[in-house]
Design an enzyme around this catalytic site. Structure first.
Site, mmCIF file in Angstrom:
data_model
loop_
_atom_site.group_PDB
_atom_site.id
_atom_site.type_symbol
_atom_site.label_atom_id
_atom_site.label_comp_id
_atom_site.label_asym_id
_atom_site.label_seq_id
_atom_site.Cartn_x
_atom_site.Cartn_y
_atom_site.Cartn_z
ATOM 1 C CG PHE A 83 -1.861 -1.053 1.402
ATOM 2 C CD1 PHE A 83 -3.158 -0.899 0.944
ATOM 3 C CD2 PHE A 83 -1.507 -2.245 2.015
ATOM 4 C CE1 PHE A 83 -4.082 -1.924 1.087
ATOM 5 C CE2 PHE A 83 -2.426 -3.276 2.172
ATOM 6 C CZ PHE A 83 -3.720 -3.111 1.704
ATOM 7 C CG ASP A 84 0.700 5.967 -1.443
ATOM 8 O OD1 ASP A 84 1.832 6.300 -1.053
ATOM 9 O OD2 ASP A 84 -0.243 6.769 -1.602
#
Length: 606
Positions: A299-300
């Site tokens: 994930f960002d």
């Protein structure tokens, strides 16, 4: 009408064949049925033969001609009728799988209230122009993408995002065309019209997705290209060995790979339609296939696991007023789309600080920040000063203090000195922790965060939502390099907001962009676009992709099993040509109906 005519002829043929009242009338009726119901089959077979392609239509045509040669007129008529009837039923079923696209088309408004000299004028949708002002009243459809100029109201975006709760829209908010103003009234300025609107792009994406072939589809089509000629050859060999032409042409009929050929695309089309109704856009069968194979998720942080609605927190200045620091920073950040830039310009607006002033030489340093010239001075806003030698012990102590409060830090500097530090705060998305818990239950691990933020912030977010690990202080290129290392062991999924993650989105085996409504870059880059802000849709997208894959395998297995069982039935002389065609067409319909179940596939209630 056409189906009514050939069905009537078929019933009449059965009666005449069984009762044998008039042989000549029986032959004429069956021949007429064969010609009427089989015309399009024979025409397609001739075209295929012209291009040296051996397809299903050619197999049926050969079987019909052979049946006539041996005088089995009823079998010839029955085969053409059942084949045509099956195709029509298959077509009706396939149209149902495209219902999501039809609903999207229906969303387009027909008229809009344009404001001309303070008067309301109804104009057709096709005549909308960028920059015009429109009035939308309660219960009406917002005509096109734009910005809210005056008024406020609750907007229902359910048909676009799948979210059932209307959202409050106020002055300055972005409006998406074809959503419904639930209550209130608004004046809006159009920013996109025609094919550039979000809805038009969504329709285009779904159309392309339904036509774009996956690896599995290409393999099945390639298999069918070789399989069909082999079956034709097998029929010829059976005839020469057994001298039983009825057996040979029956093998031709039952070996038609119709159910097999359609088993994969119909599953993908139904899955894409289901997801589209939930505000999840797949880029095609290939995207579904890649997502279903995912083993780990990265994930960002900003705008993905967090809301991305950043706010200014701590501020430290050096020989400059705090408001002046914000003003100079906002002058540069007004040209940036990054969430941090929006936090700075928002802070300037709240303090009534004017920042809409001209600048020169604006430049984005990927992963580092921005630089620009204002009144002859070059400024830099980023993780660190323009030059490292400018870092003093006071500056470093202040930097650590703000970081330890869990804030993201930005330094505003010139080539000669540091002007100040701006701390930015963010909040976790409401359901981030729930998503991570659900993904772990789906055996997706490790769950990793890749962020450009410093370690303290990264660690706090990671621990708060239960991630397995995190990587901090990364540039966009760094993120892609880390993804490469994970790809040595896992099939990777990357989830980002689509604004600053384009490199990572393109490097991952499968990619998901969240909050993609109205974000052109997100729609273009990611394999899957989630239109709403609800991060739980990441789990839903993965579940849908896995369900589609399971359905596809069910269809392929059923299609191959049906052919095998029919072949055994023919060998033991319990299946004739018309019965074989009936079962074959029924198998096609069963495959389509099994895929249509995907349209009703409902994820567990949250």
């Amino acid at each position: 009408m056409y189906l009514y005519v050939i069905s009537t002829l078929f019933i009449l043929s059965i009666i005449l064949n069984e009762w044998k009242v008039n042989i000549a009338l029986s032959i004429v009726t069956m021949t007429l049925l064969t010609i009427v119901s089989g015309f399009h089959i024979f025409k397609k077979a001739i075209i295929d033969l012209k291009y040296l392609y051996i397809g299903i239509d050619l197999l049926v045509t050969v079987a019909v001609i052979a049946a006539y040669i041996i005088g089995d007129y009823f079998e010839a008529a029955a085969v053409t009728y059942l084949f045509t009837l099956g195709h029509h039923l298959e077509k009706l079923s396939l149209e149902k799988t495209r219902s999501a696209l039809t609903k999207m088309m229906d969303l387009k408004p027909k008229f809009a209230r344009k404001i001309i000299d303070d008067q309301e004028v109804f104009i057709p949708f096709k005549d909308l122009v960028v920059g015009d002002t429109y009035l939308v009243k309660s219960g009406e459809v917002i005509p096109t993408d734009g910005i809210l100029l005056d008024g406020e109201g609750f907007v229902d975006e359910q048909m676009m995002t799948g979210e059932s709760i209307p959202l409050l829209k106020q002055i300055g908010d972005i409006l998406i065309g074809s959503t419904i103003l639930h209550s209130g009234y608004i004046y809006m300025k159009s920013t996109k019209v025609g094919e550039d609107t979000t809805l038009s792009k969504m329709i285009s994406m779904v159309e392309d997705a339904q036509d774009r072939k996956s690896t599995s589809e290409k393999f099945i089509e390639k298999f069918a290209r070789y399989y069909t000629p082999l079956m034709l050859l097998l029929s010829v060999l059976v005839y020469f060995v057994s001298l039983d032409i009825r057996l040979a042409i029956t093998i031709l009929v039952i070996s038609c790979p119709g159910a097999l050929v359609i088993s994969t695309p119909v599953s993908y089309v139904a899955g894409i339609g289901n997801a589209a109704r939930k505000g999840i856009l797949f880029k095609g069968g290939e995207s579904i296939e890649r997502l279903s194979k995912g083993q780990m998720v990265s994930f960002d942080k900003t705008g993905t696991l967090t809301k991305g609605n950043l706010e200014i927190g701590s501020i430290k200045t050096y020989d400059i007023d705090e408001n002046e620091l914000i003003r100079i920073a906002a002058i540069g950040e007004k040209l940036s789309e990054h969430p941090i830039a929006k936090a700075i310009t928002k802070a300037a607006e709240l303090k009534n600080i004017a920042y809409q002033e001209p600048l020169d030489n604006f430049k984005i340093d990927i992963g580092e920040g921005i630089s620009y010239m204002y009144k002859g001075i070059t400024y830099h806003i980023g993780k660190s000063p323009k030059a490292k030698h400018l870092e003093s012990s006071l500056y470093l102590n202040d930097l650590d203090f703000i970081k330890n409060q869990g804030e993201t830090t930005l330094t505003l500097s010139t080539n000669e000195k540091i002007l100040g530090i701006i701390g930015v705060k963010d909040q976790l998305r409401t359901h981030s922790q729930e998503l991570i818990h659900e993904l772990k239950k789906m055996n997706l691990n490790p769950l990793v965060m890749l962020t450009g933020d410093h370690e303290v912030v990264a660690k706090n977010v990671s621990l708060s939502i239960g991630l397995d690990t995190y990587h901090h202080s990364l540039s966009p290129v760094d993120k892609s390099e880390i993804l490469k290392t994970y790809q040595e062991t896992y099939q990777t999924i990357f989830v980002g907001d689509g604004l600053n993650d384009s490199i990572a989105l393109s490097y991952a085996d499968a990619s998901i962009a969240i909050s993609g409504l109205g974000k052109d870059l997100a729609m273009e880059t990611a394999d899957v676009v989630i239109l709403s802000d609800d991060i739980r849709n990441v789990k839903d997208a993965i579940l849908i992709s896995r369900k589609v894959k399971t359905t596809m395998y069910q269809n392929i297995g059923f299609a191959l099993s049906t052919v095998a069982i029919l072949m055994i039935g023919v060998i033991f002389k319990v299946v004739n040509m018309s019965m074989g065609m009936l079962i074959h067409e029924l198998s096609v319909i069963v495959v389509v109906l099994n895929a249509i179940r995907l349209l009703r596939y409902d994820l567990k209630k949250r």
